[in-house]
Design an enzyme around this catalytic site. Structure first.
Site, mmCIF file in Angstrom:
data_model
loop_
_atom_site.group_PDB
_atom_site.id
_atom_site.type_symbol
_atom_site.label_atom_id
_atom_site.label_comp_id
_atom_site.label_asym_id
_atom_site.label_seq_id
_atom_site.Cartn_x
_atom_site.Cartn_y
_atom_site.Cartn_z
ATOM 1 N N ARG A 211 69.154 155.583 -23.855
ATOM 2 C CA ARG A 211 70.307 155.076 -24.597
ATOM 3 C C ARG A 211 71.314 154.487 -23.619
ATOM 4 O O ARG A 211 71.619 155.083 -22.581
ATOM 5 C CB ARG A 211 70.965 156.206 -25.408
ATOM 6 C CG ARG A 211 70.129 156.670 -26.590
ATOM 7 C CD ARG A 211 70.018 155.584 -27.645
ATOM 8 N NE ARG A 211 69.249 156.008 -28.814
ATOM 9 C CZ ARG A 211 67.953 155.794 -28.969
ATOM 10 N NH1 ARG A 211 67.270 155.177 -28.007
ATOM 11 N NH2 ARG A 211 67.336 156.185 -30.066
ATOM 12 N N GLU A 240 75.371 146.568 -25.918
ATOM 13 C CA GLU A 240 74.062 145.924 -26.008
ATOM 14 C C GLU A 240 74.081 144.896 -27.136
ATOM 15 O O GLU A 240 74.394 145.258 -28.274
ATOM 16 C CB GLU A 240 72.985 146.977 -26.263
ATOM 17 C CG GLU A 240 71.571 146.419 -26.242
ATOM 18 C CD GLU A 240 70.519 147.508 -26.386
ATOM 19 O OE1 GLU A 240 70.630 148.548 -25.715
ATOM 20 O OE2 GLU A 240 69.607 147.291 -27.196
ATOM 21 N N HIS A 259 65.617 145.592 -24.487
ATOM 22 C CA HIS A 259 65.239 146.719 -25.336
ATOM 23 C C HIS A 259 63.793 146.583 -25.827
ATOM 24 O O HIS A 259 63.509 146.662 -27.022
ATOM 25 C CB HIS A 259 66.195 146.836 -26.531
ATOM 26 C CG HIS A 259 66.331 148.234 -27.037
ATOM 27 N ND1 HIS A 259 67.509 148.734 -27.533
ATOM 28 C CD2 HIS A 259 65.435 149.245 -27.121
ATOM 29 C CE1 HIS A 259 67.334 149.997 -27.921
ATOM 30 N NE2 HIS A 259 66.076 150.324 -27.676
#
Length: 297
Positions: A211, A240, A259
């Site tokens: 995370r 992000e 990601h």
């Protein structure tokens, strides 16, 4: 007839397996990108849903009893500040992403250690499925692996030692690489702050595929800009995505990926196979009134 609704782009072979596991149910496959209102209508009489429908659609259903996610992370439902509806079991797809994410970690670390991991020590923050799979690969290539988890009594052959997150601070100055794959919890948010980054060795490499909010982005940026750290691999960031003009995008010792470490549908057939298997197993378990796998709530 009870209904199962699927909001995930499963391949035809997986749709067939899901229908088989849901024998006796009406099975409906819908797009994951439908509006919340359309999802509400679809779930108004559904007993089981596979996928990640919007919170409003889940909360509005009076008939829903099982929400089986295709993701490992459950933040969408557990970190909203709202109480998850009573009477609905929430299960994730933990266990499906370990192999692919381990391959990602080893491949990315190779950019900094092209010759060998032999003789190196890796601190793996999060010794669950992903962390264990990563440790297996690194251990096979000669690395000493220190795993971080709450329960340190259950030993794993790939970990030379297990410790708690509190104890992990003592290892920061002793390892060559740090691999972060912890979930988002109040304990983990901002854990790798400026002070702890300062404890890391100057030749250490940091990889985060857990995370983004685990790391203080400003402190990490400063450490990388000043050569305080050898390098970083970031598949997740806070925020992000990073702004286009963010300094981390300009540094040669930083590898940024969007990601993708745990990508599944349309990217990895093996991962999709494992997701489908977990979903099918839990549908079967639910219908047979057996304990559910990967139950979070």
């Amino acid at each position: 007839m009870p209904k199962l609704v699927v909001f995930a782009p499963f391949a035809a072979r997986h749709r067939q397996l899901i229908e088989q596991s849901a024998a006796g149910l009406e099975t409906v496959f819908l797009s994951a990108g439908l509006s919340a209102e359309t999802q509400k209508a679809a779930l108004s009489d559904a007993e089981i849903v596979i996928g990640e429908p919007e919170w409003e659609a889940v909360a509005a259903s009076d008939t829903l009893r099982l929400l089986q996610m295709t993701w490992a992370g459950t933040d969408k439902y557990t970190r909203t500040g709202k109480t998850f509806p009573d009477g609905i079991a929430l299960c994730n797809a933990s266990g499906a992403f370990g192999p692919m994410m381990a391959e990602y970690a080893v491949r990315q670390l190779r950019a900094f250690y092209p010759n060998s991991f032999n003789g190196q020590t890796a601190l793996i923050l999060g010794a669950g499925d992903v962390g264990t799979r990563t440790a297996e690969q690194l251990h096979e290539q000669g690395a000493t692996c220190i795993g971080v988890r709450r329960n340190t009594t259950e030993k794993e052959p790939c970990f030379d030692r297990l410790c708690t997150l509190h104890e992990a601070e003592d290892w920061l100055c002793r390892v060559d690489s740090i691999v972060c794959c912890l979930p988002n919890t109040p304990e983990t948010v901002g854990w790798l702050n400026a002070y702890r980054i300062g404890l890391m060795r100057q030749d250490a490499v940091l990889l985060n595929m857990g995370r983004g909010n685990f790391i203080d982005t400003n402190a990490l940026t400063e450490a990388l800009q000043t050569g305080r750290l050898r390098g970083a691999v970031l598949d997740v960031t806070e925020p992000e995505p990073l702004p286009e003009d963010h300094p981390l995008r300009q540094l040669s010792n930083v590898r940024l990926t969007p990601h993708i470490a745990g990508a599944s549908f349309g990217v990895s057939d093996d991962t999709e196979d494992r997701i489908a298997a977990i979903c099918c197993e839990n549908v079967r378990r639910y219908l047979q009134k057996e304990p559910l796998r990967n139950r979070v709530l």
